[in-house]
Design an enzyme around this catalytic site. Structure first.
Site, short mmCIF file in Angstrom:
data_model
loop_
_atom_site.label_atom_id
_atom_site.label_comp_id
_atom_site.label_asym_id
_atom_site.label_seq_id
_atom_site.Cartn_x
_atom_site.Cartn_y
_atom_site.Cartn_z
CB SER A 143 60.42 18.10 -64.53
OG SER A 143 59.99 18.70 -65.73
CE1 TYR A 156 65.01 20.96 -64.42
CE2 TYR A 156 63.48 20.36 -66.17
CZ TYR A 156 63.72 20.76 -64.87
OH TYR A 156 62.65 20.94 -64.00
#
Length: 262
Positions: A143, A156
């Protein structure tokens, strides 16, 4: 041993995983479809792959469980006697917000790392001998969170940063037999985002993203899958790359023509 190539795509019931599995099926791969909860969606994903000619194997497994990872790989080898590609797509987060540190308790932090980082490593370890034999490829779904330090939660962000570092390490250590790359999407217009943010917040974020990125669009699952399929089935001289799929978000907001005039 089958003459067709074989890929394992973790988290391939929905979204990017399902789109990637279908893209590889269209390129002649047989597919192990993995899921942890969404059985009906995983069944539909497998059916879509079969419709374009792929043999499929449906396996329920949590990649945070090392024994489950090894069993998944054993099932693929029993079925096809080869593994040519591994796409580490399974992932979780907490949509707590990166600045809301108090919303993350220790079990949540551990769970995000267990799936996103340890699960990815366990899948690589379970597959690596077979991937070497096939001169195969690994693609990790990371990501922009890991590259830019922004995202749905601190845990995350940290997990995706770890994936990026491990991708570079694995690319070095597994060369020349196995190519290892990662894709780093920005916003993706999938159910995962909409469910996590809520529909109203999702639409607001999407509009903001499209107004401020140079290419003025968010990724679809198919956009991400297209890049993954290329890294798996093409890109013969590409390894150790962290490919940003963020419509140029990392460049910053594009100035308007009027603002650029002296």
């Amino acid at each position: 041993m089958t003459e067709r190539k074989v890929a394992i795509v973790t988290g391939s019931a929905t979204g990017v995983g399902a789109a990637t599995a279908l893209g590889l099926a269209r390129r002649g791969y047989d597919l192990l479809i993995n899921y942890s909860r969404s059985e009906s969606e995983a069944t539909a994903s497998a059916a879509a792959c079969r419709e374009v000619g792929a043999d499929t194997l449906l396996v329920r497994a949590d990649v945070a469980d090392d024994a489950a990872c090894r069993a998944m790989v054993d099932a693929a080898m029993a079925r096809w006697q080869r593994i040519d590609a591994l796409v580490n797509n399974a992932g979780v987060t907490s949509f707590a917000g990166a600045s809301n540190w108090d919303a993350l308790d220790t079990p949540t932090f551990h769970r995000i790392f267990d799936v996103n980082v340890i699960g990815m490593f366990q899948m690589v370890r379970a597959c690596v001998a077979h991937l070497k034999a096939a001169n195969g490829a690994i693609v990790n779904v990371s990501s922009t969170a890991g590259s830019l330090g922004i995202g749905s939660s601190v845990a995350y962000i940290a997990s995706k940063g770890a994936i990026n570092s491990l991708t570079l390490h694995l690319a070095r250590s597994l060369a020349p037999a196995v190519r290892v790359n990662a894709v780093c999407p920005g916003m993706i217009t999938t159910r995962w985002f909409a469910d996590g943010l809520g529909e109203a917040n999702f639409q607001k974020l999407k509009a903001q993203y499209e107004q401020t990125t140079p290419l003025a669009r968010a990724c679809t699952a198919e956009d991400v899958a297209e890049a993954i399929v290329w890294l798996v089935d093409g890109a013969r001289t590409v390894t150790g790359e962290l490919i940003l799929l963020d419509s140029g978000m990392h460049l910053g907001r594009t100035p308007s023509v009027a603002a650029a005039k002296p």
